[in-house]
Design a protein around this motif. Structure first.
Motif, PDB file in Angstrom:
ATOM      1  N   LEU A  11     -10.115  14.368  11.171  1.00 37.38           N
ATOM      2  CA  LEU A  11     -10.394  13.011  11.638  1.00 37.38           C
ATOM      3  C   LEU A  11     -11.847  12.667  11.350  1.00 37.38           C
ATOM      4  O   LEU A  11     -12.750  13.449  11.689  1.00 37.38           O
ATOM      5  CB  LEU A  11     -10.117  12.918  13.140  1.00 37.38           C
ATOM      6  CG  LEU A  11     -10.479  11.608  13.829  1.00 37.38           C
ATOM      7  CD1 LEU A  11      -9.638  10.465  13.296  1.00 37.38           C
ATOM      8  CD2 LEU A  11     -10.298  11.748  15.346  1.00 37.38           C
ATOM      9  N   ALA A  40       0.873   8.009   2.718  1.00 38.87           N
ATOM     10  CA  ALA A  40       0.626   7.372   4.008  1.00 38.87           C
ATOM     11  C   ALA A  40       1.961   7.100   4.694  1.00 38.87           C
ATOM     12  O   ALA A  40       2.998   7.017   4.039  1.00 38.87           O
ATOM     13  CB  ALA A  40      -0.138   6.065   3.797  1.00 38.87           C
ATOM     14  N   THR A  91      -6.238   6.935   5.040  1.00 42.20           N
ATOM     15  CA  THR A  91      -5.473   7.778   5.947  1.00 42.20           C
ATOM     16  C   THR A  91      -4.132   8.140   5.327  1.00 42.20           C
ATOM     17  O   THR A  91      -3.367   7.262   4.912  1.00 42.20           O
ATOM     18  CB  THR A  91      -5.249   7.061   7.279  1.00 42.20           C
ATOM     19  OG1 THR A  91      -6.514   6.884   7.927  1.00 42.20           O
ATOM     20  CG2 THR A  91      -4.325   7.861   8.184  1.00 42.20           C
ATOM     21  N   GLN A 121      -3.636  16.666   6.588  1.00 37.93           N
ATOM     22  CA  GLN A 121      -3.762  15.313   7.134  1.00 37.93           C
ATOM     23  C   GLN A 121      -5.216  14.847   7.114  1.00 37.93           C
ATOM     24  O   GLN A 121      -6.114  15.564   7.575  1.00 37.93           O
ATOM     25  CB  GLN A 121      -3.232  15.273   8.569  1.00 37.93           C
ATOM     26  CG  GLN A 121      -3.395  13.930   9.264  1.00 37.93           C
ATOM     27  CD  GLN A 121      -2.483  12.856   8.691  1.00 37.93           C
ATOM     28  OE1 GLN A 121      -1.291  13.099   8.476  1.00 37.93           O
ATOM     29  NE2 GLN A 121      -3.026  11.670   8.450  1.00 37.93           N
ATOM     30  N   THR A 123      -7.295  11.531   8.514  1.00 42.33           N
ATOM     31  CA  THR A 123      -7.218  10.329   9.341  1.00 42.33           C
ATOM     32  C   THR A 123      -8.600   9.710   9.417  1.00 42.33           C
ATOM     33  O   THR A 123      -9.559  10.374   9.810  1.00 42.33           O
ATOM     34  CB  THR A 123      -6.710  10.649  10.751  1.00 42.33           C
ATOM     35  OG1 THR A 123      -5.425  11.286  10.661  1.00 42.33           O
ATOM     36  CG2 THR A 123      -6.578   9.381  11.575  1.00 42.33           C
ATOM     37  N   SER A 125     -10.728   6.727  11.082  1.00 45.80           N
ATOM     38  CA  SER A 125     -10.737   5.741  12.150  1.00 45.80           C
ATOM     39  C   SER A 125     -11.698   4.610  11.808  1.00 45.80           C
ATOM     40  O   SER A 125     -12.796   4.844  11.295  1.00 45.80           O
ATOM     41  CB  SER A 125     -11.140   6.386  13.470  1.00 45.80           C
ATOM     42  OG  SER A 125     -12.456   6.892  13.396  1.00 45.80           O
TER      43      SER A 125
END
Length: 126
Positions: A11, A40, A91, A121, A123, A125
């Motif tokens: 993240l 995605a 993402t 993964q 991600t 933000s």
């Protein structure tokens, strides 16, 4: 049996950076084209970047040009994806892949990749 294992996902805030790694075992890594793809949620898997066995040719999706850089260390059987200035639309689950053809000097089509990792993964933000 060729195995690909991605790592380095996580993240991150928009504008940040991540470096993905893909370690390859069981094959002649240094002779293959290596690529990165992403998928995605709700979308098809798409091409991100690729590099020929010698590093002499690379290709990038327009959406990542100038922000992402693919590289490889044939001595370590590892390919990398440096991702800078990340955006929310980056993402996705990122996959590395190998074409399994020795000494190809062109970037193959996505369907030519025959070895795939399990994905990592990423991600971002906003």
């Amino acid at each position: 049996q060729v195995q690909l294992v991605e790592s380095g996902g996580g993240l991150v805030q928009a504008g940040g950076s991540l470096r993905l790694s893909c370690a390859v075992s069981g094959g002649t890594f240094s002779r293959y084209v290596m690529g990165w793809f992403r998928q995605a949620p709700g979308k098809e898997r798409e091409f991100v970047a690729a590099m020929t066995w010698s590093g002499g040719r690379t290709d990038y999706a327009d959406s990542v040009k100038g922000r992402f850089t693919i590289s490889r260390d044939n001595a370590k059987n590892t390919v990398y994806l440096q991702m800078n200035d990340l955006k929310a639309e980056d993402t996705a689950v990122y996959y590395c892949a190998a074409d399994g053809v020795e000494f190809r000097n062109t970037i193959p089509t996505p369907r030519d990749y025959i070895y795939w990792g399990q994905g990592t993964q990423v991600t971002v933000s906003s």
